[in-house]
Scaffold this motif. Structure first.
Motif, short mmCIF file in Angstrom:
data_model
loop_
_atom_site.label_atom_id
_atom_site.label_comp_id
_atom_site.label_asym_id
_atom_site.label_seq_id
_atom_site.Cartn_x
_atom_site.Cartn_y
_atom_site.Cartn_z
N UNK A 141 12.46 -0.22 -11.80
CA UNK A 141 12.53 0.81 -12.65
C UNK A 141 13.69 0.64 -13.01
N UNK A 142 14.63 1.17 -12.68
CA UNK A 142 16.02 1.98 -12.68
C UNK A 142 16.86 0.66 -13.89
N UNK A 143 16.98 -0.41 -13.05
CA UNK A 143 16.87 -1.66 -14.34
C UNK A 143 16.21 -1.96 -15.29
N UNK A 158 0.74 -1.52 -0.16
CA UNK A 158 -0.04 -0.50 0.14
C UNK A 158 0.84 1.36 -0.23
N UNK A 159 1.75 1.13 0.52
CA UNK A 159 2.55 2.63 0.95
C UNK A 159 3.44 2.67 -0.55
N UNK A 160 4.04 2.03 -1.28
CA UNK A 160 4.18 1.82 -2.75
C UNK A 160 3.12 1.72 -3.35
N UNK A 205 10.45 0.70 1.28
CA UNK A 205 9.93 -0.22 1.03
C UNK A 205 9.48 0.79 -0.78
N UNK A 206 9.80 0.97 -1.27
CA UNK A 206 9.43 2.07 -1.97
C UNK A 206 10.65 1.97 -2.95
N UNK A 207 12.18 2.10 -2.31
CA UNK A 207 13.31 2.08 -3.32
C UNK A 207 13.72 0.55 -3.61
N UNK A 208 13.30 -0.21 -3.49
CA UNK A 208 13.62 -1.77 -4.66
C UNK A 208 12.74 -1.15 -5.71
#
Lengths: 276, 297
Positions: free
Chosen positions: B162-164, B69-71, B154-157
């Motif tokens: 998307x970075x990849x 939910x946070x993401x 949790x938004x970092x992963x």
């Protein structure tokens, strides 16, 4: 009305008289505390702006304590009585270091109970255990100390089944049992008990009265704020009476209670009778 | 003597918050002795982390769907801004790499905005605890920043996914972004302390925040990136660079993280000065006012 008055059934030892010549535990000199409160219940930016044109002063000063001085030697059980708004809770908070004095000086020797009990339940979404632990950590206890105490508190309050449930699910009885239990388990040198703790069923009241008598024997000083004159006379060996922020009288609980009763009956605030 | 904490008591230096010997006198308006205050603050750090953990638990943030939910919220926002920019630019804005940059910036921006709003609510929300316990009040907004940070983690992963996908690759210089993230945390602590104080005096402070945040977001290099700004806006950019703390901090952060470039020395200096400056102002303002909180709540 109060839990403390229900202790007649329990054989509590009669308070020993105030020891003379003992070192002071608490020394209050010319203490004045003034609140600055706003007219609005909730101060908002919107109100501050919209009020501008009307030229009203938003802040009102309330003198909660005026020039109060008294000493508390070791071994005193001090009862504090007075009408609503007399400044009893303000005095307790000032002794606990929560409200800074505007004038005067307070000196306290010993670990003071942080009125933690009244803070329990500050977040109703957290469990009883979390509330106890957070309050203990805030008042400077280590994690191990708090956790050990949380167990004792739970057992004494008889809340083993509910301690991990959110506090909003607690009944008012459970709430005050927990609050009382926290107050008496923080091992202070100076114990402060506020009237707000009085509740619970007859069984718990009996247990509470027993515990209070035990603590009174062990603590260096014991402060009891109560509207129940019976419990003041039973548990305390010294008493002060506050009225509208002023110290009216200091003496034995019997003398002070008698004077207070007389004042309330003939004085201008007879409405407060129901507090007795 | 009932105290079972004799060791604690013995080693305790005397100050405003000690539990053995206290003298309370009228305080001159101003800041309490900083060394003592910091020591007591550090001693009670466990309270801040426990408080934040309990808040997260209470909001079910630690469950799997809670994390999801946070993401979801910042991700949907990123989607909205992505579409908006694509439409406005006639579809000639970069594709996936732009989206990755947008996510990185937006997620981090919402960490600062989150610190601001949870920080603002922290002191007022602690009502009964503050009224009845004496402790360094700065623990409340600091705990709120910890909460906001754990909502950001949790938004970092998701960003890295998307970075990849954008094929941006991994560079050693990405490590520098940790420095900027550190600055953002220091900055957030100051901001949280400042707004926590404001909220005590004006309870509608949080109502103004959504507008403020929106403008701040548009002024910061999140939806747009510094290198894509048209030449005619250079003047505005020069002002923003100094006037908007997030310009250097977020700009530096995304530059390292997304592009793998090392920002200029100017960016480093501006960001560092802003972060510690705001931290000092926010926390000193809070400390100078905190003894009044008990009567204001």
């Amino acid at each position: 009305m109060s839990s403390l008055s229900a202790s007649e059934s329990v054989p509590t030892p009669v308070p020993t008289p105030v020891p003379s010549g003992k070192p002071l535990t608490v020394k209050v000199e010319n203490l004045s505390v003034t609140y600055r409160t706003t007219f609005e219940r909730v101060p908002t930016f919107k109100n501050a702006i919209t009020r501008l044109g009307r030229g009203q002063r938003a802040v009102r000063e309330i003198e909660a304590l005026k020039d109060v001085s008294f000493d508390v030697p070791d071994g005193t059980a001090l009862g504090i009585i007075g009408n609503n708004g007399a400044g009893k809770s303000t005095l307790m908070r000032a002794l606990a270091g929560i409200l800074p004095p505007n004038k005067g000086r307070i000196e306290v020797h010993g670990r003071i109970s942080p009125l933690l009990s009244l803070g329990v339940g500050f977040n109703a979404n957290l469990s009883g255990r979390e509330n106890i632990i957070l309050g203990g950590l805030a008042s400077g206890l280590s994690r191990a100390q708090v956790e050990a105490r949380a167990e004792d508190v739970t057992t004494f309050a008889g809340l083993e089944e509910f301690i991990d449930a959110p506090m909003r699910t607690y009944s008012s009885g459970m709430y005050s049992r927990l609050a009382f239990s926290v107050a008496v388990h923080m091992d202070p040198d100076i114990l402060m008990i506020d009237e707000a703790l009085s509740a619970g069923d007859a069984t718990f009241k009996t247990k509470a009265a027993g515990k209070m008598a035990e603590l009174r024997e062990n603590a260096r000083a014991f402060f009891l704020v109560s509207h129940s004159l019976a419990s003041i006379q039973q548990l305390c060996n010294d008493a002060i009476w506050l009225h509208k922020g002023e110290l009216m009288m200091r003496g034995t609980p019997q003398e002070v209670c008698a004077a207070y009763t007389k004042f309330v009956q003939v004085g201008d605030s007879a409405v407060i009778l129901e507090d007795l | 003597m009932m105290s079972t904490d004799k060791q604690v008591v013995k080693t305790e230096p005397e100050n405003e918050f000690t539990t053995t010997h206290h003298v309370y006198e009228p305080h001159r308006a101003g800041i309490p002795p900083l060394a003592n205050y910091t020591r007591e603050l550090w001693k009670r750090r466990e309270f801040a982390s426990e408080m934040s953990k309990a808040t997260l638990r209470g909001a079910n943030t630690l469950t799997m769907f809670g994390q999801l939910w946070l993401v979801l919220n910042p991700l949907l926002l990123a989607g909205v801004y992505f579409l908006l920019v694509q439409v406005l630019s006639g579809g000639n804005r970069g594709g996936m790499d732009y989206f990755a940059q947008l996510c990185g910036g937006l997620f981090t921006f919402y960490f600062v905005a989150g610190s601001m709003s949870t920080g603002a609510a922290s002191v007022v929300g602690g009502g009964k605890l503050l009224l009845n316990t004496a402790f360094p009040r700065l623990l409340m907004p600091f705990s709120a920043v910890r909460t906001a940070f754990f909502r950001f983690l949790p938004t970092l992963p998701v960003y890295f996914l998307f970075h990849i996908l954008a094929g941006l690759g991994f560079h050693l210089s990405m490590v520098v972004s940790i420095y900027f993230l550190g600055l953002l945390i220091v900055f957030a602590l100051g901001v949280a302390a400042f707004f926590a104080t404001m909220q005590v005096y004006f309870r509608d402070t949080t109502s103004f925040m959504p507008y403020f945040n929106r403008i701040w977001l548009y002024m910061s290099p999140v939806i747009w990136s510094i290198e894509q700004v048209p030449a005619r806006f250079t003047k505005v950019l020069n002002i923003l660079e100094v006037a908007n703390p997030l310009h250097s901090m977020l700009g530096g952060f995304t530059e390292c993280l997304v592009n793998g470039d090392i920002p200029s020395l100017r960016t480093f200096v501006t960001a560092t000065v802003w972060a510690f400056g705001v931290f000092a102002i926010g926390s000193l303002f809070f400390m100078s006012r905190e003894r009044e909180f008990a009567v204001r709540l």
